[in-house]
Scaffold this active site. Structure first.
Site, PDB file in Angstrom:
ATOM      1  N   ASP A 245      50.912 -67.853  -2.334  1.00 20.56           N
ATOM      2  CA  ASP A 245      49.971 -68.962  -2.480  1.00 20.56           C
ATOM      3  C   ASP A 245      50.402 -69.781  -3.700  1.00 20.56           C
ATOM      4  O   ASP A 245      50.389 -69.279  -4.822  1.00 20.56           O
ATOM      5  CB  ASP A 245      48.540 -68.423  -2.644  1.00 20.56           C
ATOM      6  CG  ASP A 245      47.505 -69.541  -2.635  1.00 20.56           C
ATOM      7  OD1 ASP A 245      47.851 -70.681  -2.993  1.00 20.56           O
ATOM      8  OD2 ASP A 245      46.332 -69.262  -2.279  1.00 20.56           O
ATOM      9  N   ARG A 420      38.718 -72.915 -18.754  1.00 23.00           N
ATOM     10  CA  ARG A 420      40.077 -73.354 -18.463  1.00 23.00           C
ATOM     11  C   ARG A 420      40.270 -74.778 -18.956  1.00 23.00           C
ATOM     12  O   ARG A 420      39.447 -75.650 -18.692  1.00 23.00           O
ATOM     13  CB  ARG A 420      40.354 -73.315 -16.954  1.00 23.00           C
ATOM     14  CG  ARG A 420      40.366 -71.936 -16.360  1.00 23.00           C
ATOM     15  CD  ARG A 420      40.875 -71.966 -14.926  1.00 23.00           C
ATOM     16  NE  ARG A 420      40.172 -72.954 -14.097  1.00 23.00           N
ATOM     17  CZ  ARG A 420      40.369 -73.089 -12.789  1.00 23.00           C
ATOM     18  NH1 ARG A 420      41.246 -72.318 -12.168  1.00 23.00           N
ATOM     19  NH2 ARG A 420      39.699 -73.977 -12.099  1.00 23.00           N
TER      20      ARG A 420
END
Ligand SMILES: *Cc1c(COP(=O)(O)O)cnc(C)c1O
Length: 447
Positions: A245, A420
């Site tokens: 992925d 993040r």
């Protein structure tokens, strides 16, 4: 950390650009902090001045220049050329040409845009990549295809730290095929991978009942980069297939899937590819496997050979084309095409170079400003081992992320204690990094 003489000179040179300092002062930074911070900001200004990709920011629509957007790893910005091209698709193609547009080119878009994406960003050969559906659906299709390619095997190896959809789909496909998932880990809930997956992490799960190993190239929380080539080789040693992925990797780090020996891959188009919300995802199958592919798990009419023959039974189209399920929006496809074109223009090598500098700069500031205030770095310290975002941890991460948003600094919170900072090399400035970390410091040490 900063170079005082150089920064002073640059401070004088760039005094005009420092007017935006008002914007970050307004983000709640106290005056003593401001004095020491202004040297540091001059350093950020000078890094921006020397950034060969700085001009790309103007190729995006950015209505609010003071908004610090550090979430391009979740939803990339809008390329300036996209609205015009979408308007063309709507008015000239849909509006004027109507159904004839399918024959004019719409039908070929999954392969055409797929090849532009694949050959430009994945190292793919023509005919290996298609754009369609979501990552979730594409994972489902390719995991089933992997089982079909290894019919005598029952095990999927997957990572407990992976993105939810990857874990859920791996679990369900294994169940449907009467098999099971062998998890990498063990990881306690919420635990993150501070370093990228290595052969040694995967090896204990590999044996001759493993059909496929599904992993992410870049960890969605910590940005740690897996050893794609090494793990793929180890997976092949036991005769299994490697499905990667690339959602947090594509458009941010150089990929050469054929050279790494990868079998199958999927990825997202709305993160570093700036394809827009819900943009169709992509999938890639190594051409060496095309001859062995069978009927896909979702045998849709547009993945059939000679779709418009409307035949009584499904016959797969050749190669990856069989994984096209039904009708994917030409509007979304056009958005992906524009995003991919921008990334190809900039060049992944230059994007990667800036990304390493941006993340290194962020970590530098986290170390000197935030670590003393109880913030822990979650991403790898070696630039070569991390993708384009930096994760930091603090017990109050959720409240901090919300408070940052109130100060026009958009980050994202990841349960339980992570924030993040997504640094998109085509649009994120070094001053954005500086101002965001300073704002976080202002929140942690007010007054
Ligand atoms: C973003 C992301 C997805 C998104 O899946 P969709 O089905 O397209 O929503 C999947 N996997 C990973 C690793 C991601 O980062």
């Amino acid at each position: 950390m900063a170079l005082p003489d150089l920064t002073k000179r640059l401070l004088i040179m760039n005094v005009a650009r420092l007017t935006t300092r008002r914007a970050w002062q307004a983000r709640g930074v106290n005056s003593t902090a401001t004095a020491s911070a202004s040297d540091e900001r001059a350093r950020a200004v000078s890094l921006d001045a020397r950034d060969p990709l700085a001009g790309f920011r103007s190729r995006f629509l950015i209505p609010d220049d003071d908004l610090i957007y550090l979430d391009g790893n979740s939803l990339g910005r809008l390329p300036a050329s996209t609205p015009g091209r979408v308007a063309q698709v709507l008015t000239e193609q849909w509006g004027d040409r109507l159904i004839r547009s399918w024959e004019d080119g719409w039908l070929e878009l999954p392969s055409v845009v797929g090849d532009r994406l694949g050959t430009g960003l994945l190292g793919a050969r023509p005919g290996e990549t298609i754009v369609c559906d979501t990552v979730t659906t594409n994972l489902f299709k390719l995991l089933h295809a992997a089982y079909d390619l290894r019919p005598e095997r029952s095990i999927v190896v997957a990572d407990r730290a992976d993105f939810p959809t990857d874990r859920y789909v791996a679990t369900e496909v294994a169940r449907q095929r009467g098999g099971a998932v062998a998890w990498l880990g063990p990881m306690t809930p919420g635990a993150t991978r501070a370093s990228g997956l290595r052969v040694g992490d995967v090896l204990p799960r590999l044996h001759d009942a493993v059909a496929v190993v599904v992993l992410s190239v870049v960890d969605y929380r910590t940005a740690a980069i897996a050893d794609v080539r090494g793990i793929t080789a180890a997976v092949h040693e036991v005769g299994a297939l490697a499905l990667w992925d690339c959602s947090h990797a594509v458009g941010a780090i150089p990929l050469d899937l054929p050279a790494a020996g990868v079998d199958l891959a999927v990825g997202c188009s709305y993160k570093y590819l700036n394809g827009g919300p819900g943009a169709p995802a992509w999938l890639w199958v190594n051409q060496g496997l095309h001859g062995e592919l069978g009927t896909p798990s979702i045998p849709g009419w547009l993945g059939r050979a000679d779709a418009f023959a409307m035949g009584p039974e499904y016959q797969p189209a050749s190669g990856v084309r069989r994984f096209v399920t039904g009708t994917t929006s030409p509007i979304g496809m056009t958005c992906v095409d524009e995003g991919v074109a921008l990334v190809r223009d900039a060049g992944v090598a230059r994007i990667r170079a800036k990304s390493e500098l941006l993340t290194a700069y962020a970590i530098d500031l986290v170390d000197s400003w935030l670590a003393p205030l109880g913030v822990r770095l979650g991403s790898p310290r070696a630039a070569t081992e991390r993708g384009s975002h930096v994760s930091v941890h603090h017990p109050d991460a959720k409240a901090l992320s919300t408070a940052l948003a109130d100060r026009s600094v958009v980050t994202d919170y990841r349960t339980p204690d992570g924030i993040r900072l997504g640094l998109s090399p085509l649009t994120t400035r070094f001053t954005d990094v500086h101002d965001a970390v300073l704002a976080l410091r202002g929140l942690l040490a007010p007054g």
